[in-house]
Design a protein around this motif. Structure first.
Motif, short mmCIF file in Angstrom:
data_model
loop_
_atom_site.label_atom_id
_atom_site.label_comp_id
_atom_site.label_asym_id
_atom_site.label_seq_id
_atom_site.Cartn_x
_atom_site.Cartn_y
_atom_site.Cartn_z
N GLN A 198 0.84 -1.20 0.00
CA GLN A 198 0.00 0.00 0.00
C GLN A 198 0.87 1.25 0.00
N ALA A 199 1.86 1.25 0.87
CA ALA A 199 2.74 2.41 1.00
C ALA A 199 3.52 2.66 -0.29
N VAL A 200 4.06 1.60 -0.87
CA VAL A 200 4.82 1.72 -2.11
C VAL A 200 3.92 2.24 -3.23
N VAL A 201 2.76 1.65 -3.39
CA VAL A 201 1.84 2.08 -4.44
C VAL A 201 1.46 3.55 -4.24
N SER A 202 1.22 3.96 -3.00
CA SER A 202 0.80 5.34 -2.76
C SER A 202 1.90 6.34 -3.12
N VAL A 203 3.16 6.05 -2.76
CA VAL A 203 4.23 7.02 -3.09
C VAL A 203 4.56 6.99 -4.57
N VAL A 204 4.49 5.82 -5.19
CA VAL A 204 4.78 5.75 -6.63
C VAL A 204 3.66 6.44 -7.41
N MET A 205 2.41 6.28 -6.98
CA MET A 205 1.29 6.99 -7.62
C MET A 205 1.46 8.50 -7.46
N ALA B 46 3.15 2.36 -18.05
CA ALA B 46 3.84 1.11 -18.38
C ALA B 46 4.75 0.69 -17.22
N TYR B 47 5.44 1.65 -16.60
CA TYR B 47 6.28 1.30 -15.46
C TYR B 47 5.43 0.82 -14.29
N PHE B 48 4.27 1.42 -14.11
CA PHE B 48 3.39 1.00 -13.03
C PHE B 48 2.96 -0.45 -13.22
N ILE C 208 -5.36 -0.04 -3.89
CA ILE C 208 -5.76 1.32 -4.30
C ILE C 208 -7.00 1.77 -3.54
N ALA C 209 -7.92 0.87 -3.27
CA ALA C 209 -9.14 1.23 -2.55
C ALA C 209 -8.86 1.71 -1.13
N LEU D 163 0.34 10.02 4.77
CA LEU D 163 1.20 10.10 5.94
C LEU D 163 1.47 8.72 6.51
N LEU D 164 0.44 7.89 6.59
CA LEU D 164 0.61 6.52 7.08
C LEU D 164 1.55 5.74 6.17
N GLY D 165 1.47 5.96 4.87
CA GLY D 165 2.36 5.30 3.93
C GLY D 165 3.82 5.68 4.17
N LEU D 166 4.05 6.96 4.45
CA LEU D 166 5.42 7.40 4.73
C LEU D 166 5.94 6.78 6.02
N VAL D 167 5.07 6.66 7.02
CA VAL D 167 5.46 6.02 8.28
C VAL D 167 5.81 4.55 8.02
N THR D 168 4.99 3.89 7.22
CA THR D 168 5.24 2.48 6.89
C THR D 168 6.59 2.31 6.20
#
Length: 155
Positions: free
Chosen positions: A9-16, A31-33, A51-52, A60-65
Motif C-alpha cells: 500500500q505504501a509503495v503504491v501510494s508514493v509511486v502513484m 507502463a512502469y506502473f 488502491i481502494a 502520511l501513514l504510507g510514509l510512516v510504513t
C-alpha cells in the motif's frame, strides 16, 4: 523482495504520487506502473484492494510504513521512485521535490547509502545532478511550496 500488504500500500501510494507530481501521467509512467505490479506480485484484485485503501489521509501513514522498512526494502522503494521519475523522460522540479521530501522523512537516502555498491550498483544515481544553477533554485522553490502546501486545509 517480499513486501507485506501494508508495505505494498505504501509503495503504491508514493509511486502513484510520483507519477502525478508533474500534473501529467505519461503512458511510460503507466507502463512502469504495470511492471511494478509484477514486481510487487499484485494480482488485479489485490491492486484494486491496495488502491481502494489509499486516500488523501493515507499518504502520511504510507510514509510512516516506509520509514519502518528494512534498509534493503527502502533501497528498492528508492529505485522504484527513481524509475517512475525518469520513465517519462521529463525530470520535473515537483518530482525532484517530492523525491527529496520522501527520502528525508522516510530515511530512504540513509538506507540506500548503507547499501551502495552492493545493491545492483545503481543506488548512487542522483537525479539532482542533472540540475544546474538556476534549476537548483527552482527545485528549492518547488520543494518549499510542496512542504508548505501540506499544512493548509482545503475549504
Amino acid at each position: 523482495m517480499d513486501f507485506t500488504f501494508n508495505e505494498k500500500q505504501a509503495v503504491v501510494s508514493v509511486v502513484m504520487a510520483m507519477a502525478q507530481a508533474d500534473g501529467v501521467i505519461d503512458r511510460n509512467e503507466l507502463a512502469y506502473f504495470e511492471q511494478l505490479e509484477d514486481y510487487l506480485q499484485l494480482s488485479v484484485a489485490q491492486l484494486h484492494d491496495v488502491i481502494a485503501t489509499i486516500d488523501d489521509d493515507y499518504s502520511l501513514l504510507g510514509l510512516v510504513t516506509i520509514s519502518k522498512m528494512t534498509a534493503a526494502k527502502k533501497a528498492d522503494v528508492k529505485q522504484m521512485l527513481l524509475h517512475m521519475m525518469t520513465s517519462d523522460s521529463d525530470l520535473h522540479p515537483k518530482e525532484l521535490a517530492l523525491f527529496n521530501f520522501i527520502g528525508r522523512v522516510t530515511g530512504l537516502d540513509a538506507a540506500a547509502d548503507s547499501l551502495k555498491g552492493g545493491h545492483n550498483g545503481k543506488l548512487d544515481y542522483d537525479p539532482a545532478r542533472v540540475l544546474e544553477g538556476d534549476k537548483r533554485k527552482a527545485l528549492g522553490t518547488a520543494e518549499k511550496k510542496l512542504l508548505s502546501s501540506g499544512g493548509k486545509k482545503k475549504d
